[in-house]
Design an enzyme around this catalytic site. Structure first.
Site, PDB file in Angstrom:
ATOM      1  N   ARG A 238       0.057   8.751  -9.775  1.00  0.00           N
ATOM      2  CA  ARG A 238       0.807   7.490  -9.753  1.00  0.00           C
ATOM      3  C   ARG A 238       2.025   7.626 -10.670  1.00  0.00           C
ATOM      4  O   ARG A 238       1.954   8.276 -11.722  1.00  0.00           O
ATOM      5  CB  ARG A 238      -0.052   6.330 -10.249  1.00  0.00           C
ATOM      6  CG  ARG A 238      -1.077   5.800  -9.253  1.00  0.00           C
ATOM      7  CD  ARG A 238      -0.417   5.111  -8.041  1.00  0.00           C
ATOM      8  NE  ARG A 238      -1.398   4.529  -7.148  1.00  0.00           N
ATOM      9  CZ  ARG A 238      -1.975   5.169  -6.121  1.00  0.00           C
ATOM     10  NH1 ARG A 238      -1.665   6.422  -5.860  1.00  0.00           N
ATOM     11  NH2 ARG A 238      -2.860   4.545  -5.352  1.00  0.00           N
ATOM     12  N   GLU A 267       8.313   2.035  -6.147  1.00  0.00           N
ATOM     13  CA  GLU A 267       8.299   2.600  -4.795  1.00  0.00           C
ATOM     14  C   GLU A 267       8.612   1.510  -3.777  1.00  0.00           C
ATOM     15  O   GLU A 267       8.039   0.423  -3.888  1.00  0.00           O
ATOM     16  CB  GLU A 267       6.930   3.220  -4.496  1.00  0.00           C
ATOM     17  CG  GLU A 267       6.643   4.402  -5.407  1.00  0.00           C
ATOM     18  CD  GLU A 267       5.308   5.089  -5.107  1.00  0.00           C
ATOM     19  OE1 GLU A 267       4.573   4.634  -4.202  1.00  0.00           O
ATOM     20  OE2 GLU A 267       5.016   6.080  -5.779  1.00  0.00           O
ATOM     21  N   HIS A 286       5.613   9.522  -1.570  1.00  0.00           N
ATOM     22  CA  HIS A 286       4.178   9.173  -1.698  1.00  0.00           C
ATOM     23  C   HIS A 286       3.404   9.531  -0.417  1.00  0.00           C
ATOM     24  O   HIS A 286       2.846   8.657   0.247  1.00  0.00           O
ATOM     25  CB  HIS A 286       4.034   7.677  -2.038  1.00  0.00           C
ATOM     26  CG  HIS A 286       2.702   7.347  -2.671  1.00  0.00           C
ATOM     27  ND1 HIS A 286       2.520   6.327  -3.563  1.00  0.00           N
ATOM     28  CD2 HIS A 286       1.463   7.901  -2.514  1.00  0.00           C
ATOM     29  CE1 HIS A 286       1.252   6.266  -3.934  1.00  0.00           C
ATOM     30  NE2 HIS A 286       0.585   7.224  -3.310  1.00  0.00           N
TER      31      HIS A 286
END
Ligand code: DGY
Length: 320
Positions: A238, A267, A286
């Site tokens: 993360r 994000e 991601h």
């Protein structure tokens, strides 16, 4: 009467069909845009189950509005988007999707490690931009992977799967984790070390720990300063675990050699983020678990988790 559920993004039809057999389903139909907060707040008012993604913040405010909610099923292994304490206080079960994405995320972690070490993206751009005029001895030279030392921060399922891959490259594997893992040490030949030693000794530092208050800002200027000048930082966990401002400085000043980053503080990343201006970083949106098979398994497991709570079978993958 069938329980009511809300799905916060368009998921594959077969999973929706499965849920529709047991539940009254409403769904945010857009596949590329998250459900707006005001819509989500209205939708949760009368539902029994929420099927959500890591893009939704399931905080106390939202849970306060969901007065009949029994389960939040997150289609992700990470659940830092959910206020677990607030859910527990309200007796709402929270589930996640561990296991099914382990190998796919380990593959991506290794792909990022290799791409960064061998400058794959930079080299491909070099060719496409017409810069390849000749072969020369030190052109686009990178770092070796075989025989290097890999430091894994967070020896959970994905950490283990990365360590297994590293064995095939004859790497020495160091790790740091909340607790020691004697079985992993024995089976995979990994060595537990203090964080500082891991940072000092590793050629590659891979972050695979969950994002918690303890791991927030785990890697700052201080930790980056301990790493070798030739070292590479990989983060597929993360974003908030690595301080991006400090990482930018360390990469710009060549304090570390490169970074491979799949997850960011914000994000989608802001295109003005200075990290994107650097050559010695490989950035991904991601995609750790993004294989077709694995995303289908995650979607299906999230559905099973939700149904198992609503229909009082033995619930699976319960966080609280
Ligand atoms: C997760 O599941 O937490 C990943 O970040 C997305 O697969």
């Amino acid at each position: 009467m069938k329980p009511k559920i809300y799905i916060t993004r368009k998921i594959p039809d077969e999973i929706v069909n499965k849920l529709e057999q047991e539940c009254q389903v409403r769904m945010w139909e857009e596949s590329e845009a998250p459900v707006p907060r005001e819509v989500l707040e209205k939708e949760v008012a009368d539902i029994d189950g929420l099927y959500c993604l890591l893009t939704e913040s399931v905080d106390k405010d939202l849970l306060d509005k969901a007065t009949s909610l029994k389960v939040v099923s997150n289609m992700a292994v990470g659940y830092n988007n959910i206020d677990i304490d607030a859910a527990a206080e309200k007796g709402i079960t929270v589930t996640n999707t561990p296991g099914v994405l382990t190998e796919t995320t380990a593959d991506l972690t290794f792909a990022l490690l290799m791409a960064t070490a061998r400058r794959i993206v930079e080299a491909s751009d070099y060719l496409k931009n017409g810069d390849w005029k000749t072969w020369s001895p030190m052109q686009l030279t990178g770092q070796d992977i075989f025989g290097a030392t890999l430091g894994i921060i967070g020896m959970g399922r994905i950490g283990e799967a990365v360590a297994r891959r590293a064995r095939g490259f004859d790497m020495e594997v160091l790790y740091n984790n909340r607790s020691r893992k004697p079985k992993v040490e024995e089976e995979l030949g990994t060595t537990y070390v203090a964080m500082e030693d891991l940072l000092r000794q590793s050629d590659f530092v891979c972050i695979l720990a969950p994002y918690t208050p303890e791991t927030e800002n785990l890697i700052t200027a201080k930790e980056l300063a301990l790493m070798k000048e030739t070292a590479i930082l990989i983060n597929t966990a993360r974003g908030g675990i690595v301080n991006e401002t400090d990482l930018y400085e360390a990469l710009k000043n060549k304090q570390i050699w490169a970074a491979g980053i799949d997850t960011f503080e914000k994000e989608p990343i802001d295109l003005e983020n200075p990290l994107l201006k650097l050559d010695n970083i490989v950035t991904l949106p991601h995609i750790g678990s993004a294989s077709i098979k694995t995303r289908m398994k995650m979607a299906d497991l999230a559905a099973d988790n939700l149904l198992s709570v609503l229909f009082s079978e033995k619930p699976q993958n319960v966080i609280v």
